[in-house]
Scaffold this active site. Structure first.
Site, mmCIF file in Angstrom:
data_model
loop_
_atom_site.group_PDB
_atom_site.id
_atom_site.type_symbol
_atom_site.label_atom_id
_atom_site.label_comp_id
_atom_site.label_asym_id
_atom_site.label_seq_id
_atom_site.Cartn_x
_atom_site.Cartn_y
_atom_site.Cartn_z
ATOM 1 C CG ASP A 95 -1.897 1.129 1.250
ATOM 2 O OD1 ASP A 95 -1.797 2.027 0.389
ATOM 3 O OD2 ASP A 95 -2.781 1.122 2.130
ATOM 4 C CD GLU A 116 -7.282 4.132 0.885
ATOM 5 O OE1 GLU A 116 -7.121 4.798 1.921
ATOM 6 O OE2 GLU A 116 -6.482 3.235 0.521
ATOM 7 C CG HIS A 140 -10.092 1.675 1.753
ATOM 8 N ND1 HIS A 140 -10.588 2.639 2.603
ATOM 9 C CD2 HIS A 140 -8.851 1.373 2.207
ATOM 10 C CE1 HIS A 140 -9.685 2.917 3.536
ATOM 11 N NE2 HIS A 140 -8.629 2.159 3.315
#
Length: 392
Positions: free
Chosen positions: A214, A268, A318
């Site tokens: 991430d 996201e 997400h």
């Protein structure tokens, strides 16, 4: 059965653990030395809270029907979001039938278009939308997944996001997503440390466990491309949200340039069908990751998912706990889900929105059956102190 109308809308705020999951005490893994867009400045590199990642806080929206039924939802937005809900959005909700969700969404979005479109305004709209779905489920005594058309799978399968994928493997998750710790401003030495950390984790989990990175909007295309090629030998499954959300051209180039077989994921911090249309039409990614509390709520997520499904792109929302679980259970193009490890050391499974929500389900052995209780199936914790900063 006559449908009740909406009598009242209330916007409340909370500090600490809740929908603003970055609002944690010192020592939490989520506030460690993690790469961010602000990592280019040394003074904001060590802690994400140093640049204000937790400044908004949690927004809780309650919607009360004429029969006394109350639906609610939580998102990120705090006092700013509360102002938007109370002083602007409430007029489009109160007096409407609880079934008129499409009309209410449309009016909220177009009334805020001149100052909204994305960001905290869409967070507020998303929160209202989720509260409306919770209310409708409670009025009809049905779980939200039933309102969305019913489950296509009996059980959800999860990967874990957190600092310890090795422990996540022991807990039964199908994969682990690590935060990237060093951005481009830390040079080649930082890149080596990123790859060393990934290599160390690969040695702990073995070859058959998914590992992902991430990158939280912190990279540029050249650095992300080098990172992807370096991580390919370590079996990285996907590289996530490398670039600023509006750099569609950069994402398209990155997806062309990463090693064959590596997935590029993002979304996201994207919002609405129009934002995701850009990602899809420009072939920016292999998986989109909308946050249902930020992208426009369930009403908009269904549209986003349909766009992706038509192009063969997976939708893996997400986080978002129950708000995404009910959706994932109803969609074939969402074959698994994300679980955010909110224990400070990522060493145990705790509810994502703890202590704000009661009855919040968690995976056991990396799997979960979505509850069949009415609405989203959770309750607000009466012991959590909430404030109502504005009224209308």
């Amino acid at each position: 059965m006559s449908m009740p109308t909406i009598r009242a809308v209330r916007a409340l705020t909370v500090r600490g653990g809740g929908a603003d999951y970055h609002d944690q005490d010192a020592g939490h893994w989520i506030d460690d030395h993690i790469a961010t867009p602000m990592s280019r400045y040394p003074e904001y590199r060590q802690s994400r809270q140093s640049f204000g990642i937790n400044v908004l806080g949690t927004l809780v929206i309650e919607i009360e029907a004429s029969d006394g039924t109350v639906g609610f939802a939580v998102t990120t937005g705090g006092e700013i979001g509360a102002f938007i809900v109370e002083r602007h959005l409430a007029r489009f909700i109160e007096g409407q039938r609880v079934t008129d969700i499409e009309k209410m969404w449309d009016q909220m979005f177009y009334a805020t278009l001149y100052y909204g479109r994305k960001g905290v305004v869409l967070n507020a709209i998303s929160g209202v939308d989720l509260a409306l779905w919770d209310l409708l489920g409670k009025v009809r005594q049905e779980p939200v997944h039933q309102l969305l058309g019913g489950k296509v799978r009996d059980e959800l399968e999860f990967y874990a996001t957190g600092a310890r994928p090795d422990l996540a493997k022991e807990m039964g998750f199908i994969g682990g997503k690590l935060p990237l710790h060093h951005g481009p401003a830390e040079g080649d030495a930082g890149l080596r440390r990123n790859l060393d950390a990934l290599a160390d984790m690969r040695s702990r989990v073995g070859d058959d466990f998914w590992l992902m990175l991430d990158c939280w909007m912190s990279l540029d295309v050249p650095y992300a491309t080098r990172l992807a090629h370096g991580a390919h030998a370590l079996g990285l499954k996907w590289i996530e949200e490398c670039l600023p959300p509006d750099d569609y051209w950069g994402y398209a180039k990155l997806r062309r340039d990463v090693p064959r077989g590596m997935l590029v994921t993002t979304g996201e911090h994207e919002a609405t069908r129009w934002g995701f249309r850009m990602l899809l039409e420009m072939e920016c990614c292999d998986i989109i990751q909308p946050d249902v509390g930020w992208c426009g709520g369930l009403t908009e997520l269904m549209r986003i998912s349909a766009l992706a499904d038509a192009r063969g792109v997976l939708v893996i929302p997400h986080g978002s706990s129950v708000y995404s679980y009910h959706f994932v259970a109803t969609r074939h193009n969402s074959p698994f889900a994300e679980f955010l490890m909110m224990a400070p050391q990522a060493d145990r499974v705790v509810p994502m929105f703890d202590p704000l929500l009661l009855d919040e389900p968690v995976p056991v052995g990396g799997r979960m059956k979505v509850p069949d209780t009415a609405g989203f199936g959770v309750r607000l914790n009466p012991d959590v102190r909430m404030q109502r900063p504005y009224e209308h």
